[in-house]
Write a protein that holds these residues in place. Structure first.
Motif, mmCIF file in Angstrom:
data_model
loop_
_atom_site.group_PDB
_atom_site.id
_atom_site.type_symbol
_atom_site.label_atom_id
_atom_site.label_comp_id
_atom_site.label_asym_id
_atom_site.label_seq_id
_atom_site.Cartn_x
_atom_site.Cartn_y
_atom_site.Cartn_z
ATOM 1 N N ALA B 178 11.409 -17.599 4.294
ATOM 2 C CA ALA B 178 12.282 -16.546 3.768
ATOM 3 C C ALA B 178 11.978 -15.211 4.432
ATOM 4 N N ALA B 179 10.690 -14.889 4.549
ATOM 5 C CA ALA B 179 10.313 -13.585 5.109
ATOM 6 C C ALA B 179 10.769 -13.467 6.566
ATOM 7 N N ALA B 180 10.608 -14.541 7.320
ATOM 8 C CA ALA B 180 10.970 -14.491 8.743
ATOM 9 C C ALA B 180 12.488 -14.412 8.910
ATOM 10 N N ALA B 342 4.807 -13.178 11.533
ATOM 11 C CA ALA B 342 4.993 -12.762 12.927
ATOM 12 C C ALA B 342 5.237 -13.980 13.818
ATOM 13 N N SER B 343 4.538 -15.083 13.541
ATOM 14 C CA SER B 343 4.693 -16.287 14.363
ATOM 15 C C SER B 343 6.052 -16.943 14.128
ATOM 16 N N ALA B 344 6.476 -16.993 12.848
ATOM 17 C CA ALA B 344 7.794 -17.580 12.550
ATOM 18 C C ALA B 344 8.899 -16.704 13.149
ATOM 19 N N CYS B 345 8.717 -15.391 13.108
ATOM 20 C CA CYS B 345 9.687 -14.492 13.751
ATOM 21 C C CYS B 345 9.719 -14.721 15.265
ATOM 22 N N ASP B 599 23.374 -5.278 8.255
ATOM 23 C CA ASP B 599 23.956 -4.007 7.835
ATOM 24 C C ASP B 599 23.114 -3.431 6.689
ATOM 25 N N PRO B 600 22.803 -2.122 6.748
ATOM 26 C CA PRO B 600 21.899 -1.545 5.727
ATOM 27 C C PRO B 600 22.390 -1.732 4.293
ATOM 28 N N ASP B 601 23.690 -1.772 4.079
ATOM 29 C CA ASP B 601 24.201 -1.930 2.718
ATOM 30 C C ASP B 601 24.177 -3.383 2.255
ATOM 31 N N TYR B 602 23.997 -4.287 3.199
ATOM 32 C CA TYR B 602 24.078 -5.713 2.888
ATOM 33 C C TYR B 602 22.727 -6.418 2.967
ATOM 34 N N CYS B 603 21.828 -5.902 3.806
ATOM 35 C CA CYS B 603 20.582 -6.617 4.111
ATOM 36 C C CYS B 603 19.711 -6.790 2.864
ATOM 37 N N GLU B 604 18.798 -7.765 2.951
ATOM 38 C CA GLU B 604 17.941 -8.078 1.801
ATOM 39 C C GLU B 604 16.635 -7.297 1.831
ATOM 40 N N THR B 605 16.337 -6.681 2.968
ATOM 41 C CA THR B 605 15.091 -5.908 3.080
ATOM 42 C C THR B 605 15.275 -4.801 4.107
ATOM 43 N N TYR B 606 14.578 -3.698 3.889
ATOM 44 C CA TYR B 606 14.562 -2.649 4.909
ATOM 45 C C TYR B 606 13.431 -2.873 5.913
ATOM 46 N N GLY B 607 12.763 -3.999 5.765
ATOM 47 C CA GLY B 607 11.794 -4.390 6.788
ATOM 48 C C GLY B 607 10.376 -3.979 6.456
ATOM 49 N N GLN B 608 9.467 -4.653 7.117
ATOM 50 C CA GLN B 608 8.045 -4.411 6.922
ATOM 51 C C GLN B 608 7.350 -4.418 8.266
ATOM 52 N N ASP B 609 6.252 -3.688 8.327
ATOM 53 C CA ASP B 609 5.376 -3.771 9.488
ATOM 54 C C ASP B 609 4.698 -5.145 9.452
ATOM 55 N N LEU B 610 4.796 -5.891 10.547
ATOM 56 C CA LEU B 610 4.327 -7.279 10.519
ATOM 57 C C LEU B 610 2.807 -7.401 10.431
ATOM 58 N N SER B 611 2.085 -6.369 10.833
ATOM 59 C CA SER B 611 0.625 -6.508 10.816
ATOM 60 C C SER B 611 0.028 -6.128 9.463
ATOM 61 N N THR B 612 0.713 -5.280 8.689
ATOM 62 C CA THR B 612 0.133 -4.828 7.418
ATOM 63 C C THR B 612 1.017 -5.137 6.214
ATOM 64 N N PRO B 754 0.193 -10.864 5.335
ATOM 65 C CA PRO B 754 0.544 -9.549 4.766
ATOM 66 C C PRO B 754 2.037 -9.367 4.490
ATOM 67 N N VAL B 755 2.890 -10.116 5.136
ATOM 68 C CA VAL B 755 4.332 -9.928 4.942
ATOM 69 C C VAL B 755 4.881 -10.944 3.935
ATOM 70 N N SER B 756 4.681 -12.229 4.208
ATOM 71 C CA SER B 756 5.242 -13.250 3.311
ATOM 72 C C SER B 756 4.352 -13.492 2.103
ATOM 73 N N ARG B 757 3.129 -13.049 2.161
ATOM 74 C CA ARG B 757 2.130 -13.287 1.098
ATOM 75 C C ARG B 757 1.901 -14.771 0.847
ATOM 76 N N GLN B 758 2.147 -15.581 1.866
ATOM 77 C CA GLN B 758 1.862 -17.004 1.744
ATOM 78 C C GLN B 758 0.367 -17.229 1.993
ATOM 79 N N PRO B 759 -0.300 -17.982 1.104
ATOM 80 C CA PRO B 759 -1.732 -18.209 1.297
ATOM 81 C C PRO B 759 -2.036 -18.927 2.617
ATOM 82 N N ILE B 760 -3.222 -18.655 3.148
ATOM 83 C CA ILE B 760 -3.630 -19.220 4.440
ATOM 84 C C ILE B 760 -4.476 -20.459 4.164
#
Lengths: 152, 772
Positions: B178-180, B342-345, B599-612, B754-760
């Motif tokens: 989902a995050a990617a 980051a890898s899935a992206c 599109d900013p009015d349609y998107c599900e996220t305004y995005g995240q920094d992939l490293s943090t 840090p982005v998807s919060r999926q456990p490692i």
């Protein structure tokens, strides 16, 4: 030429921030995201300090003798619990903000000094400091309602 | 029919590119029962993995007596996974919960529904009675309920209690997918289709052991491989899986180095001119930055980081770069590893730069692990908002407030919904005081089980467990609610390629067991949740009404269900969303026109920094002027935070085996499946085994800083230095005095992307010792 003072301030601020990130990582090991990212960010600060070091030395030779009144102490040890985490991240944020404005001013000065190498270092590093601030802000925003309103 | 325990994939039905996948109907009925003796058949789909294989449930004398694959379905053309052929027997298991249980004097005792529900309601009222009461509730749900149940749970949580603390165990299986998708394409939503297998000329499997996790999809790939003009195949996996053995190129990368590999492949593709310049210019943003980053990953460096041969990196790049119709599938080897999002992206990047999206054979499948994981993401029962809405967009919150007729301030949207690992942390710290667990077994499936057991037994924490059996989790609960399951209730669910199936009630649930939907509706009624005008917040009483309510919530969003009805799903078979008046038969592939949901009015996220994971603001997002283009997110490789040490010199990776699902609650109760894989084991390279004096079948102890387990060794061609333990095995089928630690998650660490919060789960430093 007073650039050396600001380079010194920025260098010390980066060293202090690295140290504070490491302390917070240890104190809040129960928050693995905070611990892992704080350790990573400490390394980022270490690198910033390394990159600044040669410039600080070089400009120090041209510096006028003036007492250092620029050094600010923000961080005085970690705290525990939900609100303790918030306060510690808050301190880190203020320390990162100190670095952030220093980068801006050092960057301006570098332009004035026409020091392309320093401009390059600033361009690379101030972005990383901005990410640190944005991460800390994100993490605090997430934690604040639970720590300030919910926790008994 | 072939012995599907020994041969999980059955007989081949080869076919060539562009041809329809031949039908093969799989069937398994109770001993002695023949097809014509079956009383009736009820329509359904698989609940034991994410593939969404359509089937009919055989009913004989009021009991489930077998299953038959549905020949007309787009997903499986009649085939079934061995887990589905045999797993239905678990419904009839004698140890099903048939009455609610409550804790009295430290023991769980049987009671009636009124008593059990009133305990939950009394506690809930008490908690809601003081400021911040919403924050004292945590809901931890599943990837195995039905859409209608998730949506109801989502509404009662977000608009009834007003808590952001709701997530699913889907956090463990599908959060990175989902995050990617959000990060690259603007919203969630699978771009590709399983039908891309029919058309592709190359398949890349990124950390995806599809042969064991989605066997029917693997049958489709194998049938292409056995037909004319077979697709080339690339596998990235540290284990010698059936996929790796079949692949033309297998890269057994060092655990945690996926991003370095894909960056290196991207570099080769760009440098060799194998990218689609026109597509990149018209439909993407971020190409220059991507080039700058990936340029730092020449094959030699990648070979060093990933510990593979540089020549193999080049071969893999050529396979990917010269294909004309490329299909990628991604799963836990990427999602549960270092730099997951980051890898899935980066895999999305590969398809974007090659223009390999939205046409037959050219697609990405960011997979799920669980059957209805997709629905938690759509309905907001995990860390998302219903209808793939953006928590940071006030207009999206307003839409939900109007739909539910509540004050927007009630809907928590001050930060993203709380992710599962954080919910558990709040419970550990005591600020969450009521934890409601539905259809999942965290006492076996979460990392660091000693900690999870400690949290579940904290006296101040009130734990509700809703399940079919007295699981390892339910044993520790304060109230246990007996649930009806697949075949005993009606509802819909959606697979990893967006195909929606209706699953009909075939038989009555055992004893007093109730559907999860009925439980949530009962709770909402007893709590008397009201809308702004004093009417009931939840106005529906059954699954079909809940589905109709959900359709209104989905309208105009990527997962638009408005063209679907129960009647329509009964007529044919599965239909992929979006299904609307304009697309009444559903939608095979997304993004065929190269216009993305950014599109900013349609998107599900305004995005995240992939490293943090730092959240970007609306203003920062708008400044990127995406204008319907996809994002090429570039990130540098960073070593994993967990690395081998002198004390813990090996790396543990965990995963599945084909005959079991999750914590075996069902598959462990199906005799054939249980006999096929009755106990845990560890896979180890022969060199490592020799160094430890271990031979096949020896008992070994594996230890990490969290705990230790005792398991039998099995030597395989796994990467040296790496050991593999399947994560299915807990303790429910062992008597109290024989519960020797054996669950893989006794060892794993509490850490996440840090982005998807999926456990490692894929990188745990461990030590191995032979038992004497």
């Amino acid at each position: 030429m007073h650039l050396a003072h600001y380079l010194g301030l920025l260098h010390r601020s980066q060293v202090n921030l690295a140290d504070a990130f490491r302390q917070v990582a240890v104190a809040h090991h129960g928050e693995p995201d905070v611990a892992i990212l704080c350790r990573r960010q400490a390394q980022v600060c270490d690198r910033h300090a390394e990159l600044l070091h040669p410039f600080a030395e070089r400009y120090a030779e041209e510096a006028t003798d003036e007492p250092d009144r620029l050094h600010a102490e923000l961080f005085r040890g970690t705290r525990t619990g939900g609100i303790g985490l918030l306060r510690d991240l808050h301190d880190l944020y203020l320390m990162a903000a100190e670095c952030d404005i220093c980068w801006t001013l050092v960057g301006q000065a570098a332009r004035g000094a026409r020091d392309e190498k320093l401009i390059e270092v600033v361009a690379r590093c101030d972005e990383e400091t901005a990410v640190q601030m944005q991460w800390l802000r994100t993490r605090m925003k997430q934690a604040a309602p639970q720590a300030l309103v919910v926790a008994r | 029919m072939a012995d599907r325990i020994a041969d999980p994939w059955g007989e081949r039905t080869p076919y060539g590119p562009g041809e329809p996948w031949p039908v093969r109907v799989d069937l398994h009925l109770a001993d002695g029962l023949s097809e014509h003796e079956v009383d009736r058949w009820a329509r359904s789909a698989s609940i034991l993995h994410s593939n969404g294989d359509a089937m009919d449930i055989a009913v004989k004398d009021g009991r489930i007596a077998g299953v038959r694959g549905h020949a007309a379905d787009r997903v499986n053309r009649g085939r079934l996974d061995p887990k589905d052929l045999y797993g239905w027997q678990a419904n009839n298991s004698r140890d099903r919960l048939t009455r609610p249980l409550v804790r009295e004097g430290g023991r769980l005792v049987e009671t009636d529904w009124d008593t059990a529900m009133n305990r939950i309601v009394d506690r809930s009222r008490q908690l809601l009675g003081s400021p911040g009461g919403w924050g004292r509730f945590g809901f931890y749900t599943s990837g195995q309920l039905f859409l209608e149940e998730y949506y109801t749970l989502g509404v009662l949580g977000k608009a009834g209690i007003g808590t952001p603390h709701m997530d699913g165990n889907t956090r463990l299986c599908t959060a990175t997918a989902a995050a990617a998708l959000k990060a690259s394409f603007g919203t969630d939503g699978q771009p590709g289709s399983y039908a891309d297998v029919d058309h592709c000329d190359a398949i890349a499997l990124w950390g995806h052991n599809v042969a064991e996790t989605q066997t029917v999809l693997w049958m489709r790939m194998l049938d292409r491989r056995h037909g004319t003009d077979p697709p080339a195949m690339l596998a990235v996996d540290p284990r010698p899986t059936p996929v790796a053995r079949e692949a033309d190129v297998h890269l057994a990368v060092r655990a945690g180095t996926n991003l370095a590999l894909v960056n290196g492949l991207l570099r080769q593709i760009i440098r060799n001119g194998w990218y689609d310049e026109e597509y990149v210019t018209a439909h993407t943003t971020g190409f220059d930055e991507l080039c700058r980053i990936v340029d730092g990953y020449p094959p030699d460096r990648v070979a060093g980081i990933c510990d593979v041969r540089a020549a193999d990196v080049e071969r893999a790049a050529e396979l990917l770069g010269t294909s004309r119709r490329l299909l990628s599938t991604v799963l836990q080897g990427f999602y549960q590893s270092n730099q997951a999002t980051a890898s899935a992206c980066a895999v999305n990047n590969l398809h974007l730069v090659r223009g390999m999206l939205g046409r037959p054979g050219a697609g990405v499948l960011q997979m799920n692990g669980q059957p209805s994981a997709q629905n938690t993401r759509e309905t907001g029962a995990d860390g998302d908002l219903p209808g793939m809405r953006n928590w940071d967009n006030p207009q999206h919150i307003q839409e939900l407030a109007e739909l539910w007729n509540v004050d927007p301030a009630v809907i928590p949207h001050w930060s993203p919904p709380t992710h599962a690992m954080q919910i558990w942390r709040y419970a550990e710290q005591g600020s969450i005081e009521l934890l409601w667990i539905s259809a999942t077994n965290p006492a076996v499936s979460l990392p660091d089980l000693a900690r999870i057991r400690r949290i579940l037994t904290q006296p101040e924490l009130f734990v509700v467990a809703q399940d079919l059996y007295l699981t390892e989790t339910a044993e520790l609960a304060d109230v246990v609610l007996p649930a009806a399951t697949w075949g005993e209730k009606t509802g819909t669910f959606t697979n990893a390629d967006r195909t929606v199936h209706l699953s009909e009630q075939a038989v009555d649930p055992p004893g007093a067991a109730r559907s999860d939907l009925d439980v949530f509706l009962d709770y909402a009624r007893r709590m008397d949740f009201r809308d702004r005008d004093g009417g009931p917040l939840i106005g529906w009483a059954g699954p079909e009404e809940a589905f109709e309510a959900w359709k209104r919530c989905s309208a105009g969003r990527p997962c638009d269900y408005t063209g679907l009805t129960y009647a329509k799903l009964r007529e044919g078979s599965g239909i992929p969303w979006p299904c609307t008046d304009d697309a009444p038969d559903g939608t095979e592939r997304l993004y065929g026109d190269g216009r993305f949901n950014t599109d900013p009015d349609y998107c599900e996220t305004y995005g995240q920094d992939l490293s943090t994971g730092a959240e970007f603001t609306a203003a920062q997002y708008r400044a990127k002027e995406p204008a319907g283009r996809a994002f090429l997110h570039a990130a540098d490789y960073q070593p994993s935070s967990e690395v081998p040490s002198d004390d813990y010199p090996m790396l543990l990776t965990t995963g599945r085996t084909v005959h079991q699902f999750h914590t075996r609650t069902k598959t462990g109760r199906a005799p054939e499946l249980n006999a096929a894989a009755p106990d845990v084991w560890v896979e180890i390279h022969p060199d490592d085994a020799a160094r430890h004096g271990v031979t096949d079948g020896d008992r070994v102890t594996i230890t990490s800083p969290r705990g230790g387990i005792r398991v039998r060794a099995r030597t395989t061609g796994i990467r040296p230095g790496v050991v593999f333990v399947p994560f299915h095995y807990g303790y429910f089928d062992l008597p109290g005095d024989r519960r020797t630690p054996r669950a893989a998650n006794e060892l794993t660490a509490t850490a996440w992307d840090p982005v998807s919060r999926q456990p490692i789960f894929k990188i745990t430093a461990v030590r191995l010792e032979k038992e004497h």
